[in-house]
Design a protein around this motif. Structure first.
Motif, mmCIF file in Angstrom:
data_model
loop_
_atom_site.group_PDB
_atom_site.id
_atom_site.type_symbol
_atom_site.label_atom_id
_atom_site.label_comp_id
_atom_site.label_asym_id
_atom_site.label_seq_id
_atom_site.Cartn_x
_atom_site.Cartn_y
_atom_site.Cartn_z
ATOM 1 N N ASP A 189 0.857 -1.283 -0.216
ATOM 2 C CA ASP A 189 0.002 -0.032 0.174
ATOM 3 C C ASP A 189 1.062 1.199 0.098
ATOM 4 O OD1 ASP A 189 -2.313 -1.693 -0.040
ATOM 5 O OD2 ASP A 189 -2.535 -1.363 2.322
ATOM 6 N N THR A 190 2.089 1.264 0.774
ATOM 7 C CA THR A 190 2.997 2.337 0.864
ATOM 8 C C THR A 190 3.393 2.469 -0.699
ATOM 9 O OG1 THR A 190 3.496 2.046 2.993
ATOM 10 C CG2 THR A 190 4.971 3.328 1.740
ATOM 11 N N VAL A 232 2.105 1.611 -3.486
ATOM 12 C CA VAL A 232 1.288 2.195 -4.413
ATOM 13 C C VAL A 232 1.053 3.733 -4.185
ATOM 14 C CG1 VAL A 232 -1.539 2.060 -4.806
ATOM 15 C CG2 VAL A 232 -0.445 -0.169 -4.533
ATOM 16 N N ALA A 233 1.027 4.227 -2.795
ATOM 17 C CA ALA A 233 0.818 5.585 -2.585
ATOM 18 C C ALA A 233 1.948 6.259 -3.245
ATOM 19 C CB ALA A 233 0.483 5.778 -1.189
ATOM 20 N N VAL A 234 3.004 5.896 -2.990
ATOM 21 C CA VAL A 234 4.370 6.621 -3.544
ATOM 22 C C VAL A 234 4.254 6.660 -4.910
ATOM 23 C CG1 VAL A 234 6.795 6.443 -3.616
ATOM 24 C CG2 VAL A 234 5.702 6.105 -1.353
ATOM 25 N N LEU A 282 1.677 6.468 -7.106
ATOM 26 C CA LEU A 282 0.694 7.362 -7.549
ATOM 27 C C LEU A 282 1.096 8.906 -7.180
ATOM 28 C CD1 LEU A 282 -2.600 5.389 -6.248
ATOM 29 C CD2 LEU A 282 -1.776 5.831 -8.753
ATOM 30 N N ILE A 283 1.673 9.251 -6.110
ATOM 31 C CA ILE A 283 1.964 10.780 -6.110
ATOM 32 C C ILE A 283 3.436 10.980 -6.843
ATOM 33 C CG2 ILE A 283 3.394 12.087 -4.399
ATOM 34 C CD1 ILE A 283 1.631 10.576 -2.102
ATOM 35 N N GLU A 306 -4.175 -3.461 -6.064
ATOM 36 C CA GLU A 306 -2.866 -2.850 -5.987
ATOM 37 C C GLU A 306 -2.280 -2.831 -7.343
ATOM 38 O OE1 GLU A 306 -1.867 -4.886 -1.550
ATOM 39 O OE2 GLU A 306 -0.988 -5.732 -3.329
ATOM 40 N N ALA A 316 -3.561 0.153 -9.499
ATOM 41 C CA ALA A 316 -3.246 1.562 -9.253
ATOM 42 C C ALA A 316 -2.118 1.781 -9.453
ATOM 43 C CB ALA A 316 -3.531 1.800 -7.644
ATOM 44 N N GLY A 365 -0.189 4.555 -11.781
ATOM 45 C CA GLY A 365 0.834 5.273 -11.346
ATOM 46 C C GLY A 365 2.098 5.027 -12.191
#
Length: 103
Positions: free
Chosen positions: A24-25, A27-29, A31-32, A73, A76, A80
């Protein structure tokens, strides 16, 4: 013989019900970084930011794909990765990773 029925979820974003903090981390990194690379790629003077964030986003996205566990995951991460790649390639076209720093 009575057995408990488990409801099968046939959703695209179905999860296995387990926590995946590293995935999840990533994925977030990804995408950002992809969003930053994609947005800054449309400004010629920000080619250093777009190319570096795009490159790092590609690397984190590929590693995230390698260790991903669910379809949510992976979906996403692909979004990204695509945004990071577009930002990276446009940043490279506008001046590259070093953009005049190396003679």
């Amino acid at each position: 013989m009575a057995q408990a029925m488990q409801r099968q979820s046939i959703s695209l974003f179905a999860t296995d019900g387990k926590p995946h903090p590293l995935q999840d981390t990533l994925v977030a990194v990804t995408l950002i970084l992809g969003a930053v690379a994609f947005i800054t790629a449309f400004f010629h003077n920000l080619h250093l930011l777009s190319s570096w964030t795009g490159l790092i986003g590609i690397i984190t996205g590929l590693y995230g794909q390698f260790i991903s566990a669910t379809t949510r995951e992976r979906t996403a991460l692909i979004i990204g990765l695509g945004a990071s790649a577009i930002g990276f390639f446009l940043g490279m076209a506008h001046g590259g990773l070093f953009g005049g720093w190396l003679g």
